[in-house]
Design a protein around this motif. Structure first.
Motif, short mmCIF file in Angstrom:
data_model
loop_
_atom_site.label_atom_id
_atom_site.label_comp_id
_atom_site.label_asym_id
_atom_site.label_seq_id
_atom_site.Cartn_x
_atom_site.Cartn_y
_atom_site.Cartn_z
N TRP A 190 0.84 -1.20 0.00
CA TRP A 190 0.00 0.00 0.00
C TRP A 190 0.87 1.25 0.00
CZ3 TRP A 190 -1.03 4.12 3.33
CH2 TRP A 190 -2.24 4.80 3.12
N TYR A 191 1.97 1.23 0.75
CA TYR A 191 2.86 2.39 0.84
C TYR A 191 3.62 2.63 -0.45
CZ TYR A 191 1.86 1.94 5.80
OH TYR A 191 1.22 1.84 7.01
N THR A 192 3.71 1.64 -1.33
CA THR A 192 4.43 1.81 -2.60
C THR A 192 3.54 2.41 -3.68
OG1 THR A 192 3.90 -0.40 -3.48
CG2 THR A 192 5.85 -0.21 -2.05
N ILE A 193 2.26 2.47 -3.45
CA ILE A 193 1.32 3.02 -4.43
C ILE A 193 1.25 4.53 -4.24
CG2 ILE A 193 -1.11 3.04 -5.14
CD1 ILE A 193 -1.17 0.07 -4.21
N PRO A 194 1.41 5.28 -5.33
CA PRO A 194 1.33 6.74 -5.19
C PRO A 194 0.04 7.16 -4.49
CG PRO A 194 2.08 6.14 -7.39
CD PRO A 194 1.66 4.87 -6.70
N GLU A 195 0.16 8.10 -3.60
CA GLU A 195 -0.99 8.54 -2.80
C GLU A 195 -2.19 8.91 -3.67
OE1 GLU A 195 -1.81 11.66 0.81
OE2 GLU A 195 0.25 11.00 0.45
N ALA A 196 -1.95 9.54 -4.81
CA ALA A 196 -3.04 9.96 -5.69
C ALA A 196 -3.79 8.78 -6.31
CB ALA A 196 -2.49 10.85 -6.81
N GLU A 197 -3.17 7.59 -6.32
CA GLU A 197 -3.78 6.40 -6.91
C GLU A 197 -4.44 5.48 -5.89
OE1 GLU A 197 -0.97 4.30 -9.35
OE2 GLU A 197 -0.16 6.19 -10.16
N ARG A 198 -4.17 5.68 -4.62
CA ARG A 198 -4.63 4.73 -3.60
C ARG A 198 -6.13 4.56 -3.56
NH1 ARG A 198 -0.52 6.63 1.15
NH2 ARG A 198 1.34 5.68 0.24
N GLU A 199 -6.88 5.64 -3.63
CA GLU A 199 -8.34 5.53 -3.55
C GLU A 199 -8.90 4.68 -4.68
OE1 GLU A 199 -12.27 8.35 -3.48
OE2 GLU A 199 -10.41 9.17 -2.67
#
Length: 169
Positions: free
Chosen positions: A31-40
């Motif tokens: 989860w931490y490797t996914i860009p914050e803008a893509e997490r949702e």
């Protein structure tokens, strides 16, 4: 001696009252490797379960480590990945009484805890517990320090060193 008595910190020099007896990340490492803008768009994350890209499935469980001198227990909250089938079964039983009779599931450790070598991808077994209790994570036999602590316990001095690493990086 109990863990509530505290310790003089070798890192910062301060006296810390008691030992925090439970730590853990709020999401699996991926989860931490996914860009914050893509997490949702890519992730569903709750306090106990996570799905990433509709193909990676995680459950939060407990790695319980006895503290040798005190009889108390230190707990790592950690994420493990399950197969889609086992994750779906876990979800089916999530609110069911008697779910602890379910056979354990094979899992891969998916939290990067502060040990060397990394704790990522250690083999584990996930044991379902009674309703209202997080599952137990049992690491499979290996030479990793986390497995050794789970199997043999941890001395209070080791707990202090671990607490200092967590508090001060």
């Amino acid at each position: 001696m109990t863990t509530s008595s505290g310790f003089q910190c070798a890192t910062c020099g301060a006296y810390h009252t008691g030992y925090p007896m439970c730590y853990g990340p709020s999401a699996p490492e991926i989860w931490y490797t996914i860009p914050e803008a893509e997490r949702e768009a890519r992730c569903l994350l709750s306090s106990d379960q996570c799905i990433v890209d509709e193909k990676y499935f995680f459950v939060l469980g407990r790695v319980e480590i006895p503290i040798i001198e005190t009889g108390e227990e230190f707990v790592w909250l950690a994420w493990v990945s399950l197969s889609a089938e086992n994750f779906n079964r876990t979800c089916e039983l999530w609110e069911e009484e008697g779910r602890e009779s379910e056979p354990p599931y094979f899992a891969w450790f998916s939290s990067a805890l502060p040990y060397a070598p990394t704790t990522l991808h250690l083999e584990a077994i996930l044991h379902t517990r009674p309703l209202g209790e997080r599952p137990a994570i049992e690491l499979q036999e290996c030479a990793h320090p986390l497995y050794q602590f789970q199997k043999n316990g941890m001395a209070l001095a080791e707990l202090q060193a671990l607490t200092e690493r967590i508090m001060h990086g």
